[in-house]
Design a protein around this motif. Structure first.
Motif, PDB file in Angstrom:
ATOM      1  N   ASN A 435      33.783  39.126  41.063  1.00 49.54           N
ATOM      2  CA  ASN A 435      32.946  38.832  41.922  1.00 49.54           C
ATOM      3  C   ASN A 435      33.129  39.541  43.297  1.00 49.54           C
ATOM      4  N   ALA A 436      33.407  41.053  43.066  1.00 48.48           N
ATOM      5  CA  ALA A 436      33.762  41.904  43.866  1.00 48.48           C
ATOM      6  C   ALA A 436      32.313  42.924  44.091  1.00 48.48           C
ATOM      7  N   ASP A 437      31.853  43.391  45.226  1.00 44.32           N
ATOM      8  CA  ASP A 437      30.842  44.454  45.152  1.00 44.32           C
ATOM      9  C   ASP A 437      31.773  45.671  45.502  1.00 44.32           C
ATOM     10  N   THR A 464      33.048  45.857  34.057  1.00 47.70           N
ATOM     11  CA  THR A 464      31.835  45.496  33.869  1.00 47.70           C
ATOM     12  C   THR A 464      31.521  44.815  34.998  1.00 47.70           C
ATOM     13  N   ASP A 465      30.019  44.432  34.925  1.00 50.84           N
ATOM     14  CA  ASP A 465      29.419  43.744  36.390  1.00 50.84           C
ATOM     15  C   ASP A 465      30.337  42.450  36.819  1.00 50.84           C
ATOM     16  N   GLY A 466      30.773  42.641  37.837  1.00 52.57           N
ATOM     17  CA  GLY A 466      31.502  41.438  38.403  1.00 52.57           C
ATOM     18  C   GLY A 466      33.133  41.452  37.960  1.00 52.57           C
ATOM     19  N   THR A 467      33.423  42.157  36.942  1.00 55.28           N
ATOM     20  CA  THR A 467      35.132  41.979  36.576  1.00 55.28           C
ATOM     21  C   THR A 467      35.589  43.510  36.459  1.00 55.28           C
ATOM     22  N   ARG A 488      50.825  40.088  46.237  1.00 57.33           N
ATOM     23  CA  ARG A 488      50.039  38.967  46.785  1.00 57.33           C
ATOM     24  C   ARG A 488      49.728  38.602  48.356  1.00 57.33           C
ATOM     25  N   ALA A 489      50.191  39.553  48.977  1.00 52.64           N
ATOM     26  CA  ALA A 489      49.988  39.607  50.314  1.00 52.64           C
ATOM     27  C   ALA A 489      48.652  40.686  50.561  1.00 52.64           C
ATOM     28  N   ILE A 490      48.065  41.194  49.646  1.00 53.48           N
ATOM     29  CA  ILE A 490      46.865  41.891  49.794  1.00 53.48           C
ATOM     30  C   ILE A 490      45.754  40.826  50.431  1.00 53.48           C
ATOM     31  N   ASP A 491      45.114  41.335  51.279  1.00 54.27           N
ATOM     32  CA  ASP A 491      43.883  40.611  52.080  1.00 54.27           C
ATOM     33  C   ASP A 491      42.651  40.651  51.317  1.00 54.27           C
ATOM     34  N   VAL A 492      42.243  39.684  50.572  1.00 49.34           N
ATOM     35  CA  VAL A 492      41.202  39.494  49.399  1.00 49.34           C
ATOM     36  C   VAL A 492      39.936  38.886  50.332  1.00 49.34           C
ATOM     37  N   PRO A 493      38.765  39.862  50.133  1.00 48.08           N
ATOM     38  CA  PRO A 493      37.679  39.393  50.821  1.00 48.08           C
ATOM     39  C   PRO A 493      37.082  37.974  50.249  1.00 48.08           C
ATOM     40  N   GLU A 494      36.486  37.142  51.435  1.00 48.58           N
ATOM     41  CA  GLU A 494      36.088  36.057  50.842  1.00 48.58           C
ATOM     42  C   GLU A 494      35.088  36.050  49.551  1.00 48.58           C
ATOM     43  N   GLY A 495      35.201  35.117  48.717  1.00 50.49           N
ATOM     44  CA  GLY A 495      34.489  34.890  47.546  1.00 50.49           C
ATOM     45  C   GLY A 495      35.011  35.979  46.594  1.00 50.49           C
ATOM     46  N   VAL A 496      35.968  36.523  46.861  1.00 53.69           N
ATOM     47  CA  VAL A 496      36.300  37.566  45.636  1.00 53.69           C
ATOM     48  C   VAL A 496      37.839  36.933  44.834  1.00 53.69           C
ATOM     49  N   GLU A 497      37.937  36.940  43.787  1.00 53.98           N
ATOM     50  CA  GLU A 497      39.007  36.484  43.031  1.00 53.98           C
ATOM     51  C   GLU A 497      39.852  37.560  42.703  1.00 53.98           C
TER      52      GLU A 497
END
Length: 774
Positions: A435-437, A464-467, A488-497
């Motif tokens: 789910n990352a652009d 692929t698109d989305g993964t 684990r300490a990476i700042d992950v954008p909201e909505g991204v897994e």
């Protein structure tokens, strides 16, 4: 209950063995022979972890990552390189033929000889590699490898080019072969060695054969049960070695106790039916409860999420249960048929009743320990705590090629490949991003590449698109935890897994899951075994003492193992490389050691309780129990050590770890703990040993303890009269306050004509030997 079963076994002594043996053989030939094809190499990870989720997403989106299945490492002879056209063409033709001849097994081959990618060639041009992907998933991967294994190394290449085989599947195959060798070693070396030891213990071919019958039947049956389980759930291949080790050792131990008690009853002149019933009611009952202790300890492994531990628990519990079942079902019936022929084909003619108990080392050593109880207790506790100290330096890791011997070809190939092509390690750490652009993906990519400890920058393995899957190698396995923590300490954008995956993440999360569940396992095992021992002993103090001593012995054993397998003491002698331990194997050995220690504790203390129920004083009961069981428990420990010794020569470090752990635990338990610490502590506790609330005493009586013969009322509850000639020949003076009558509440005046318990036993023994029937 057990006495009634003994009579039933005697009355049906011909049909029971036939039924049981037929059932075991049907189980083995119907299912057990198919076990090999049903075993799994998987089950080391935590199913609920991030790494498992990452692997699942990658599998569903892109299919299995098979790039590191098999690695062929080619080395050019001195003075040449792979720029030589003749050498280049020969290797290229070999790889082309390998792919074309095995379309069902080989998915693809990536190599320098196809692409001339300089990163696939060493800087000096003398080493190159080919990565083979296999078609199959799961267990089929290993089958595919074995189908092409003979074709991987060509018979000849121009100029003497050498070929080494590495890769994840090649390592798994080498580990599997090592475990198969363990089973063969147990069959070829351990069984004959145990047979010789049993001959030495019993001096009779027939008597020595009884425990072996139990051992063989138990192993055949447990392999059948394991095969059935493997058809239903995932059973790791490692389970077969553990089942064979535990099942064979405990089955022979249980058979040893049964045979010894039956011969003891026959020596007293008991009729055969009564001897069978008494053996089943005493030794048989103890075997069942001892097996229950081991099973409870092993069932603690079900607390953990790893399928590996669950499968080992299933198999080991089935082996222990069958060992106890064979001992109390088959052996009493065989005893009924043999009778005095139990001593047939004797190799040495000695009278087992010729020596007095007080003349044996099993009587003298505990007596000395009781006379010096405070000193002995303090010294042994300090020694055990001192042996535990190295455990502080324990380190954990995962299963890999270092679990193979340093001289193993596959291990050497893997290490050579990792050294020469560090950026292509077959154990990369992965980031599965969903789910990352593009901008968000770039942000995560930049942060990931700032992590310290990587062999190179992250690369996009599949998109692929989305993964997207990013992967990178880690410089050294010792840095796995540090790298995972940084990721684990990476700042992950909201909505991204972002799921952290790969072998390094799987190992770290497996360790974390184990230590999260470990306190619950410990609590469950302690409470369950405490309740069982309270019912067996009719006391709350004896179970508490047993658990404390078991923990002390376990700590000392784990400290010794840390010295060996982490710090490297004895590594050259036993042909292994020291390093981090697999946390699941540590948990497994803890369960096994706990089970074995409580197992022997039940055999020892049960005999003390038996003497106490007949009116013995505390010190007399301690001497009686230790003297009667000393030689047998020592023989049982020696037999288990012989079986473990066969597995100690395993090529697999984890199997060495378990084998040497059991050997260390058995030596400690059979010497300083059982012979010195138990008598000393029980002497200090005195009458408190036997304390329990009324409801425990009632449960103890309801379960039939202390009432295997005609019942009378004794000072500690229901007891049975002494059998004629019962060997409680303890001749030390007993104070007047320790007479049977005084303990039952009579006045001193009423006691004037009564004799101390030990003197009464001595008189009975002397009458038996002189033939006086009065």
């Amino acid at each position: 209950m057990f006495s009634r079963w003994g009579h039933f076994a005697y009355n049906h002594r011909r049909i029971i063995p036939l039924i049981i043996v037929a059932a075991i053989l049907a189980l083995y030939f119907g299912f057990g022979t198919k076990l090999g094809e049903r075993m799994s190499q998987e089950g080391w990870d935590d199913p609920g972890s991030s790494s498992t989720a990452a692997a699942q997403i990658e599998m569903e989106t892109f299919g299995r990552d098979n790039n590191g299945d098999v690695v062929l490492l080619f080395t050019a002879p001195e003075g040449t390189s792979f720029d030589d056209p003749e050498v280049f063409s020969a290797v290229s033709d070999h790889l082309t033929g390998l792919r074309e001849d095995n379309p069902g097994e080989v998915s693809h081959i990536n190599s320098y000889f196809d692409t001339r990618n300089p990163s696939l060639l060493s800087e000096d041009g003398t080493q190159a590699f080919a990565a083979l992907g296999l078609e199959g998933d799961g267990e089929q991967t290993l089958r595919d490898f074995r189908a092409i294994e003979d074709q991987l190394v060509p018979e000849s290449l121009p100029g003497g080019v050498t070929t080494q085989v590495a890769g994840a599947t090649a390592v798994a195959d080498a580990l599997d072969d090592g475990m198969a060798g363990d089973i063969l070693r147990a069959e070829v070396y351990a069984l004959p060695a145990v047979a010789i030891l049993l001959l030495f213990v019993f001096g009779s071919v027939v008597a020595a054969g009884m425990p072996l019958i139990v051992g063989v039947l138990s192993i055949l049956g447990s392999l059948g049960v394991l095969s059935i389980l493997a058809n239903i759930t995932q059973v790791n291949v490692f389970a077969q070695s553990v089942v064979t080790l535990l099942g064979l050792g405990l089955a022979i131990d249980y058979g040893l106790f049964m045979v010894s008690r039956f011969r003891e009853e026959m020596d007293k002149g008991s009729p055969i039916p009564q001897a069978v019933a008494t053996t089943t009611a005493t030794a048989g009952k103890t075997v069942v409860f001892s097996a229950a202790m081991v099973a409870v300890a092993l069932s603690g492994l079900f607390v953990f999420p790893q399928a590996f531990l669950k499968s080992v628990a299933f198999g080991a519990i089935s082996a222990v249960g069958l060992a106890a079942l064979m001992s109390v079902v088959v052996l009493p019936s065989i005893f009924g048929m043999l009778g005095t022929n139990i001593d047939r084909w004797s190799l040495r003619r000695t009278s087992r009743t010729a020596r007095r108990l007080e003349d044996t080392i099993w009587f003298k050593v505990p007596s000395w320990a009781m006379k010096n109880a405070k000193l002995v207790t303090a010294a042994i506790v300090l020694v055990l705590i001192g042996l535990t100290v190295p455990l502080v330096g324990v380190k954990f890791g995962g299963i890999n090629e270092t679990y193979l011997p340093p001289t193993n070809d596959t291990r050497q190939a893997q290490e050579d490949f990792d050294d020469s092509f560090a950026a292509f390690r077959t154990e990369p750490v992965k980031l599965v991003v969903t789910n990352a652009d593009n901008n968000q993906l770039i942000d995560i990519y930049v942060q990931a590449n700032e992590v310290e400890g990587l062999t190179d920058r992250f690369s996009a393995g599949a998109t692929t698109d989305g993964t997207t899957v990013l992967s990178a190698g880690i410089i050294d396995r010792s840095m796995n935890e540090s790298v995972i923590d940084q990721l684990r300490a990476i700042d992950v954008p909201e909505g991204v897994e972002v799921y952290i995956g790969g072998t390094p993440a799987m190992e770290i999360e497996s360790i974390e899951a184990l230590f999260e569940k470990l306190p619950w396992m410990a609590l469950y095992i302690v409470v369950a075994t405490f309740i069982l021992m309270a019912l067996v002993f009719g006391s709350l103090i004896l179970p508490a003492k047993a658990i404390i001593m078991t923990v002390l012995g376990m700590g000392a054993t784990l400290g010794i193992l840390t010295l060996m397998f982490v710090d490297g003491v004895g590594a050259d002698l036993f042909n292994f490389s020291p390093g981090p331990l697999m946390s699941p194997v540590l948990v497994l050995i803890m369960a096994i050691i706990y089970g074995l220690s409580t197992d022997y504790e039940v055999f020892l203390v049960s005999r003390m309780v038996e003497a106490r129920d007949k009116g013995a004083s505390t010190d007399d009961a301690i001497r009686y129990g230790t003297a009667h069981t000393g030689s047998i428990i020592t023989a049982a420990a020696l037999i288990m050590i012989v079986v473990c010794g066969a597995f100690g020569f395993s090529e697999i470090v984890m199997m060495k770890y378990i084998a040497f752990g059991m050997i260390a635990a058995l030596i400690l338990d059979a010497t300083i703990i059982r012979m010195l610490l138990v008598p000393a502590v029980m002497h200090l506790l005195r009458e408190d040993n036997w304390w329990a609330p009324g409801f425990i005493k009632k449960a103890y009586a309801v379960m039939g303890h202390g009432s295997d013969g005609p019942e009378t009322t004794g000072p500690t509850g229901p007891t049975r009269p002494l059998d004629e000639g019962e060997e409680v020949t303890i001749h030390e003076a007993v104070p007047a306050e320790e007479t049977v009558a005084s303990r039952s509440g009579r006045s001193t005046a009423e006691d004037e004509e009564l004799v101390p318990f030990a003197e009464l036993m001595s008189r009975l023994e002397n009458k038996r030997r002189s033939g006086d029937s009065d």
